[in-house]
Design a protein around this motif. Sequence first.
Motif, short mmCIF file in Angstrom:
data_model
loop_
_atom_site.label_atom_id
_atom_site.label_comp_id
_atom_site.label_asym_id
_atom_site.label_seq_id
_atom_site.Cartn_x
_atom_site.Cartn_y
_atom_site.Cartn_z
N SER A 1 14.45 0.61 -7.28
CA SER A 1 14.92 0.72 -5.89
C SER A 1 16.12 -0.18 -5.64
O SER A 1 16.55 -0.95 -6.51
CB SER A 1 13.79 0.33 -4.93
OG SER A 1 13.62 -1.09 -4.94
N LEU A 2 16.63 -0.09 -4.41
CA LEU A 2 17.73 -0.96 -4.00
C LEU A 2 17.26 -2.40 -3.86
O LEU A 2 18.08 -3.31 -3.74
CB LEU A 2 18.30 -0.46 -2.65
CG LEU A 2 18.97 0.92 -2.68
CD1 LEU A 2 19.39 1.32 -1.26
CD2 LEU A 2 20.17 0.93 -3.62
N GLY A 3 15.94 -2.60 -3.89
CA GLY A 3 15.39 -3.95 -3.79
C GLY A 3 15.23 -4.62 -5.14
O GLY A 3 14.62 -5.69 -5.24
N ARG A 4 15.80 -4.03 -6.19
CA ARG A 4 15.68 -4.57 -7.55
C ARG A 4 16.09 -6.04 -7.63
O ARG A 4 15.51 -6.81 -8.39
CB ARG A 4 16.55 -3.71 -8.48
CG ARG A 4 16.89 -4.31 -9.84
CD ARG A 4 15.71 -4.30 -10.79
NE ARG A 4 16.07 -4.97 -12.03
CZ ARG A 4 16.62 -4.36 -13.09
NH1 ARG A 4 16.86 -3.06 -13.05
NH2 ARG A 4 16.90 -5.04 -14.18
N LEU B 1 10.25 2.97 -2.54
CA LEU B 1 10.66 1.96 -1.56
C LEU B 1 11.84 2.42 -0.73
O LEU B 1 11.89 2.18 0.49
CB LEU B 1 11.01 0.66 -2.28
CG LEU B 1 11.53 -0.48 -1.40
CD1 LEU B 1 10.47 -0.92 -0.39
CD2 LEU B 1 11.96 -1.67 -2.26
N ASN B 2 12.79 3.10 -1.35
CA ASN B 2 14.00 3.53 -0.64
C ASN B 2 13.71 4.54 0.48
O ASN B 2 14.55 4.77 1.35
CB ASN B 2 15.00 4.16 -1.61
CG ASN B 2 15.46 3.17 -2.67
OD1 ASN B 2 15.38 1.95 -2.48
ND2 ASN B 2 15.94 3.68 -3.79
N LYS B 3 12.51 5.13 0.45
CA LYS B 3 12.16 6.13 1.47
C LYS B 3 11.19 5.58 2.51
O LYS B 3 10.81 6.31 3.44
CB LYS B 3 11.56 7.37 0.81
CG LYS B 3 12.55 8.12 -0.07
CD LYS B 3 11.96 9.41 -0.61
CE LYS B 3 12.99 10.18 -1.43
NZ LYS B 3 12.45 11.46 -1.96
N SER C 1 0.84 -1.21 0.00
CA SER C 1 0.00 0.00 0.00
C SER C 1 0.87 1.25 0.00
O SER C 1 0.61 2.21 -0.74
CB SER C 1 -0.92 0.00 1.22
OG SER C 1 -1.84 -1.08 1.17
N LEU C 2 1.91 1.26 0.84
CA LEU C 2 2.80 2.41 0.91
C LEU C 2 3.56 2.61 -0.40
O LEU C 2 3.81 3.75 -0.82
CB LEU C 2 3.80 2.23 2.06
CG LEU C 2 3.21 2.32 3.48
CD1 LEU C 2 4.25 1.90 4.51
CD2 LEU C 2 2.71 3.74 3.76
N MET C 3 3.91 1.49 -1.05
CA MET C 3 4.69 1.59 -2.30
C MET C 3 3.88 2.13 -3.46
O MET C 3 4.42 2.41 -4.52
CB MET C 3 5.28 0.21 -2.65
CG MET C 3 6.44 -0.19 -1.75
SD MET C 3 7.04 -1.88 -2.06
CE MET C 3 7.74 -1.71 -3.70
N GLU C 4 2.58 2.30 -3.27
CA GLU C 4 1.75 2.89 -4.32
C GLU C 4 2.01 4.38 -4.46
O GLU C 4 1.74 4.97 -5.52
CB GLU C 4 0.27 2.65 -4.03
CG GLU C 4 -0.14 1.19 -4.18
CD GLU C 4 -1.62 0.98 -3.93
OE1 GLU C 4 -2.31 2.00 -3.69
OE2 GLU C 4 -2.09 -0.17 -3.98
N CYS D 1 5.64 -3.61 -8.29
CA CYS D 1 6.73 -4.14 -9.11
C CYS D 1 7.60 -3.03 -9.70
O CYS D 1 8.84 -3.13 -9.68
CB CYS D 1 6.18 -5.03 -10.22
SG CYS D 1 5.42 -6.56 -9.63
N CYS D 2 6.98 -1.98 -10.21
CA CYS D 2 7.75 -0.89 -10.80
C CYS D 2 8.53 -0.12 -9.75
O CYS D 2 9.65 0.35 -10.01
CB CYS D 2 6.81 0.05 -11.58
SG CYS D 2 6.17 -0.68 -13.10
N ASN D 3 7.96 0.02 -8.56
CA ASN D 3 8.67 0.66 -7.46
C ASN D 3 9.90 -0.17 -7.09
O ASN D 3 10.98 0.36 -6.84
CB ASN D 3 7.74 0.80 -6.25
CG ASN D 3 8.24 1.83 -5.24
OD1 ASN D 3 9.43 2.07 -5.12
ND2 ASN D 3 7.32 2.40 -4.50
N THR D 4 9.75 -1.48 -7.07
CA THR D 4 10.88 -2.37 -6.79
C THR D 4 11.95 -2.22 -7.86
O THR D 4 13.15 -2.20 -7.56
CB THR D 4 10.42 -3.84 -6.74
OG1 THR D 4 9.38 -3.99 -5.78
CG2 THR D 4 11.57 -4.75 -6.36
#
Length: 228
Positions: free
Chosen positions: A136-139, A61-63, A54-57, A130-133
């Motif tokens: 991000s550093l979580g790629r 992610l890095n924040k 929900s937050l990643m919408e 998925c696009c946020n990932t």
Amino acid sequence: MRFDLVMLSDFAAGLLAMGCLPPVMPRQANPNDEVIVVSASHLTKHALAHSLKSLMEHIPLNKITVKHLVDHCGLNRQTFYYHFQDIYALLGWIYQTEAVESLTEYRSYSTWTDGFYKIFCYIENNKSFCCNTLDSLGRTHLDTYLYEVTHDLIMGVIDELACGIRVRSEDKEFVANFYTLAFTGLIIQWMRGNMQEPPKQIIEKLSELIEGNVLRALHRYEDKLPPS
């Protein structure tokens, strides 16, 4: 009475945090109590996963911090760290457990396209996540997920086609790795292009590309083996 999943998870997590549901059961514990502990942990993880998605919408992610996460789902930091080392560990858990149902039934030459389509559908249905990932550093978690599920499908096709062909396992793995990297690269490119091209159109092109080529590659490796 029907309980909301997140509410039930918060309640279970609170019991865990207060010590009402100890993480390690006594040796003489009732088996039913152990089921409760496992269920509470499972629900808590899913509550955290729901909040992160929900937050990643609307937040990169890095924040996103652990405080953001626990405040969003009404848990505490202690509960989060009981289950995950950090945000990226939670991210990896989501891809491992939630991303897509088992693709085992699609590991064949006649059905791999259906399995591949399910991968596209998951990404479309979880576009922000998925696009946020991806950015991000979580790629690495996205890359690992895509590689594992795609490789599983491709290797299923190769094992089926290689039946009766004398080819070394390392050569089959090389062919599988080649196609897996090519396919995952196409998925990433599709995501970078804002998912404009219909997945079925991409899969049709891939199907035309792979038809006959994998079998020819396996026969070439067979020709390199000395006579038995």
